[in-house]
Scaffold this motif. Structure first.
Motif, short mmCIF file in Angstrom:
data_model
loop_
_atom_site.label_atom_id
_atom_site.label_comp_id
_atom_site.label_asym_id
_atom_site.label_seq_id
_atom_site.Cartn_x
_atom_site.Cartn_y
_atom_site.Cartn_z
N ASP A 187 0.83 -1.21 0.00
CA ASP A 187 0.00 0.00 0.00
C ASP A 187 0.86 1.26 0.00
OD1 ASP A 187 -2.36 -1.36 -0.10
OD2 ASP A 187 -2.82 -1.18 2.03
N LEU A 188 1.95 1.24 0.76
CA LEU A 188 2.83 2.41 0.78
C LEU A 188 3.48 2.64 -0.57
CD1 LEU A 188 4.48 2.03 4.29
CD2 LEU A 188 3.02 3.92 3.53
N LEU A 189 3.91 1.57 -1.24
CA LEU A 189 4.50 1.72 -2.57
C LEU A 189 3.47 2.31 -3.54
CD1 LEU A 189 6.54 -1.59 -2.85
CD2 LEU A 189 7.47 0.72 -2.93
N ALA A 190 2.23 1.82 -3.46
CA ALA A 190 1.20 2.32 -4.37
C ALA A 190 0.84 3.77 -4.07
CB ALA A 190 -0.04 1.44 -4.27
N ARG A 191 0.74 4.12 -2.79
CA ARG A 191 0.30 5.47 -2.43
C ARG A 191 1.39 6.52 -2.59
NH1 ARG A 191 -2.58 4.02 3.36
NH2 ARG A 191 -4.01 2.42 2.58
N VAL A 192 2.62 6.14 -2.25
CA VAL A 192 3.72 7.12 -2.27
C VAL A 192 4.42 7.15 -3.62
CG1 VAL A 192 5.89 7.80 -1.20
CG2 VAL A 192 4.03 6.90 0.22
N TRP A 193 4.72 5.98 -4.17
CA TRP A 193 5.44 5.94 -5.44
C TRP A 193 4.50 5.89 -6.64
CZ3 TRP A 193 7.75 4.58 -1.01
CH2 TRP A 193 9.04 5.06 -0.80
N GLY A 194 3.30 5.38 -6.43
CA GLY A 194 2.30 5.47 -7.48
C GLY A 194 2.29 4.35 -8.49
N TYR A 195 3.07 3.29 -8.28
CA TYR A 195 3.03 2.16 -9.19
C TYR A 195 3.57 0.92 -8.50
CZ TYR A 195 7.61 4.28 -9.77
OH TYR A 195 8.82 4.87 -9.53
N ASP A 196 3.40 -0.21 -9.14
CA ASP A 196 3.68 -1.50 -8.51
C ASP A 196 5.14 -1.88 -8.71
OD1 ASP A 196 3.62 -3.99 -7.45
OD2 ASP A 196 2.01 -4.75 -8.71
N TYR A 197 5.80 -2.29 -7.63
CA TYR A 197 7.18 -2.73 -7.72
C TYR A 197 7.32 -4.24 -7.71
CZ TYR A 197 9.68 1.61 -7.78
OH TYR A 197 10.20 2.80 -8.19
N PHE A 198 6.20 -4.95 -7.85
CA PHE A 198 6.22 -6.40 -7.96
C PHE A 198 7.03 -7.06 -6.85
CE2 PHE A 198 5.77 -4.62 -12.25
CZ PHE A 198 4.52 -5.11 -12.55
N GLY A 199 6.81 -6.61 -5.63
CA GLY A 199 7.43 -7.24 -4.47
C GLY A 199 8.79 -6.73 -4.10
N ASP A 200 9.37 -5.84 -4.89
CA ASP A 200 10.70 -5.29 -4.56
C ASP A 200 10.51 -4.12 -3.61
OD1 ASP A 200 13.19 -4.27 -4.36
OD2 ASP A 200 13.53 -4.01 -6.50
N THR A 201 10.77 -4.36 -2.33
CA THR A 201 10.51 -3.32 -1.32
C THR A 201 11.78 -2.61 -0.86
OG1 THR A 201 10.65 -4.92 0.49
CG2 THR A 201 8.47 -4.54 -0.48
N ARG A 202 12.90 -2.81 -1.56
CA ARG A 202 14.13 -2.12 -1.16
C ARG A 202 13.93 -0.61 -1.17
NH1 ARG A 202 18.32 -4.71 -5.28
NH2 ARG A 202 16.51 -4.35 -6.60
N LEU A 203 13.24 -0.13 -2.17
CA LEU A 203 13.01 1.31 -2.31
C LEU A 203 12.35 1.86 -1.04
CD1 LEU A 203 13.08 3.72 -4.36
CD2 LEU A 203 10.75 3.08 -4.95
N LEU A 204 11.29 1.19 -0.60
CA LEU A 204 10.57 1.62 0.59
C LEU A 204 11.43 1.50 1.84
CD1 LEU A 204 8.04 2.40 2.21
CD2 LEU A 204 7.34 0.00 2.08
N ASP A 205 12.09 0.38 2.02
CA ASP A 205 12.84 0.15 3.25
C ASP A 205 13.99 1.15 3.40
OD1 ASP A 205 11.16 -1.94 3.81
OD2 ASP A 205 12.48 -3.47 2.99
N VAL A 206 14.66 1.49 2.29
CA VAL A 206 15.74 2.47 2.37
C VAL A 206 15.18 3.84 2.72
CG1 VAL A 206 17.51 3.70 1.06
CG2 VAL A 206 17.30 1.23 0.84
N HIS A 207 14.05 4.21 2.14
CA HIS A 207 13.45 5.51 2.47
C HIS A 207 13.01 5.57 3.93
CE1 HIS A 207 13.50 6.59 -1.78
NE2 HIS A 207 13.21 7.81 -1.39
N VAL A 208 12.54 4.45 4.47
CA VAL A 208 12.20 4.41 5.88
C VAL A 208 13.43 4.66 6.73
CG1 VAL A 208 11.45 2.91 7.77
CG2 VAL A 208 10.13 2.99 5.65
#
Length: 237
Positions: A183-204
């Motif tokens: 949900d955070l990837l969809a709401r903040v980045w606006g598209y699907d990363y197909f399970g790759d959550t590195r982007l989110l975890d690094v930003h956290v």
């Protein structure tokens, strides 16, 4: 027209990608090295003509892409998308830790890249309110004003990039409820990363370094193992 600065030392890739992004409706300026890119950006700042987004290859001669990224991030929140040759290396993590907003891997597909650029630029617009009545959100000593794009901790302004701000606002708006990574990837980045959550975890991690008193023992942005993230110490908790 959206202006893209493409920093890529391979002449063929730079020219081909420039033409492809031109077909997608972007105006593209090229730079073959980190030094050239920084010089162009310095001139653009003086002329009040900064690009809207920087596409930055990490493997550059001279000043490498990581150093260019750190330099640009220290100067402000100009959107940066890093280009990595491989997605399974530490290059991606290093680039995100250096301050990039997003990443793409080679070979580059112009349509996908254009979609990511547009999604990133949407986050540059004035902050949208996560809730209709959320004039002010709070997480412990941190106060977020979504309509103003302002974050303060103990009354002191905290500088966040647009992406970090939207991530914090989304979590704060949930008022202690768990928000899944998807949900955070969809709401903040606006598209699907197909399970790759590195982007989110690094930003956290980057967000925690800015708002937590001890980022290694977070009290405000909490990880819920296997579920996602949530805000701790919210007034309604």
């Amino acid at each position: 027209m959206t202006h893209v600065l493409l920093v890529e030392d391979d002449t063929r890739i730079r020219q081909a990608l420039g033409l492809a992004l031109g077909d997608e409706g972007f105006r593209v300026t090229g730079a073959a090295s980190g030094e050239e890119a920084l010089a162009q950006l310095e001139r653009a700042q003086l002329e009040n003509a900064e690009p809207d987004v920087v596409l930055l290859d990490l493997m550059l001669p001279g000043i490498d892409g990581l150093q260019v990224c750190r330099t640009l991030r220290a100067q402000g929140d100009l959107p940066i998308i890093i280009i990595s040759a491989r997605s399974d290396t530490t290059d991606v993590i290093d680039g995100l830790e250096a301050g990039a907003d997003d990443y793409v891997t080679k070979p580059l597909i112009a349509g996908e890249l254009a979609a990511r650029i547009r999604a990133l630029l949407r986050r540059r617009r004035p902050a949208e309110r996560p809730e209709p009545d959320a004039d002010e959100l709070q997480a412990g000593p941190v106060v977020i004003r979504p309509a103003e794009g302002v974050v303060r901790r103990d009354g002191v302004d905290v500088h966040l990039t647009r992406t970090e701000f939207r991530l914090l606002a989304e979590l704060a708006a949930a008022r202690g409820r768990i928000v899944s990574r998807e949900d955070l990837l969809a709401r903040v980045w606006g598209y699907d990363y197909f399970g790759d959550t590195r982007l989110l975890d690094v930003h956290v991690r980057r967000l925690r370094r800015k708002i937590e008193s001890n980022p290694d023992e977070p009290e405000l942005v909490l990880t819920v193992r296997g579920a996602g993230y949530k805000i701790g110490r919210s007034p309604d908790a």
